[in-house]
Design an enzyme around this catalytic site. Structure first.
Site: not given
Ligand code: DAK
Length: 258
Positions: A65, A109, A112, A132
């Site tokens: 997400a 997400g 998921e 998360e």
């Molecule tokens: N959200 C927003 N931006 C994201 C992102 C994300 N999840 N993942 C990556 N980006 C963006 C980065 O900020 C970066 O943007 P700029 O800085 O260039 O503006 C760009 O994508 C490229 O990312 P990186 O520079 O970080 O790229 P790398 O190759 O170095 O790293 C990575 C890739 C996937 C390892 C890293 O980006 C990363 O760790 N991303 C976050 C992964 C994460 O934590 N995912 C979980 C998010 S929480 C619900 C439904 C869903 C959810 C909850 C509730 N309901 C129905 C109630 C879900 C929650 C989640 O998913």
């Protein structure tokens, strides 16, 4: 057709929905999920479409997400808005088949969403995770429940508590993914699977989906009873007559979804 956040392509009865926020690794925001809801709705209504492929890019299926959209929100914001909840279940509740085709990251997400599909095909580059915990929260779109059912408690706890990623090989070994294909031929291989799915009787396909999904929701004896009821009902279809006659006649069946 290119919408803002999803590219839709239709070919030979297969609809491919490609998540398209490359600058954010296909992070799932509210607008994208609204578009996905519409795409799934249109797919369900269109009888000429027989299988959906949900995919991303070679770098990311979806990195979760959108953290930037979530970051400023308070408890009362997400509660009042029903934040990313109202448009999240369309894939899981779709009655027609949806295949997740995952290359690169399927995190949070994203993982998921892939698990809401009927099955997951992965390229060698796929990486799955529920990170998360690193953000001070937990899975929120079914990850703690669906992942545990897919891969068992021990591995699901490991994934959710460490936030680590699994590669394609480990994902297939642990039952999250049904098949892994080479990176180079991935979408071609996925399309072949989708075509195979699309060529069956849609009635039998939809009923089989219901049966398999019911196995998660009920006891074994109730599930078997449910399967038997639907199995018996299929003897009322023209497709049953056609399928069995075609086998005996040594020809390809021509299903009419009747
Ligand atoms: N959200 C927003 N931006 C994201 C992102 C994300 N999840 N993942 C990556 N980006 C963006 C980065 O900020 C970066 O943007 P700029 O800085 O260039 O503006 C760009 O994508 C490229 O990312 P990186 O520079 O970080 O790229 P790398 O190759 O170095 O790293 C990575 C890739 C996937 C390892 C890293 O980006 C990363 O760790 N991303 C976050 C992964 C994460 O934590 N995912 C979980 C998010 S929480 C619900 C439904 C869903 C959810 C909850 C509730 N309901 C129905 C109630 C879900 C929650 C989640 O998913």
């Amino acid at each position: 057709m290119s919408d803002k956040n999803i590219i839709i392509e239709k070919e030979n009865g297969i609809i491919t929905a490609s998540l398209n926020r490359p600058d954010a690794l296909n992070a799932l925001n509210d607008e994208l999920m609204d578009e996905l809801l519409t795409a799934v709705d249109n797919y369900e209504k269109d009888d000429s479409l027989r299988c959906m492929i949900l995919t991303g890019s070679s770098k990311a299926f979806a990195a979760g997400a959108d953290i930037k959209q979530m970051q400023p929100k308070s408890y009362m914001d997400v509660y009042k808005e029903d934040f990313i909840t109202r448009n999240w279940e369309s894939v899981a509740s779709c009655r027609k088949p949806i295949i997740a085709a995952v290359s690169g990251y399927a995190l949070g997400g994203g993982c998921e969403l892939a698990m809401m599909c009927d099955f997951i095909l992965a390229s060698e580059s796929a990486k799955f995770g529920q990170p998360e915990i690193n953000l001070g929260v937990s899975p929120g779109a079914g990850g703690s429940q669906r992942l545990t059912r897919f891969i068992g408690k021990s591995k699901a706890m490991d994934m959710c508590l460490t936030g680590r990623m699994m590669d394609a090989e480990e994902s297939e070994r642990s039952g999250l993914v049904s098949r892994v294909f080479p990176n180079e031929s991935f979408m071609k291989d996925v399309m072949e699977v989708a075509i195979a799915v699309s060529q069956k009787s849609m009635i039998a396909t939809m009923m089989t989906k219901e049966m398999v999904n019911r196995s998660y929701e009920t006891t074994l004896s109730e599930g078997i009873r449910f399967e038997r009821r639907l199995f018996h009902s299929m003897f009322a279809t023209e497709d049953k007559k056609e399928g069995m006659s075609a086998f005996i006649d040594k020809r390809k069946p021509e299903f009419k979804d009747k």
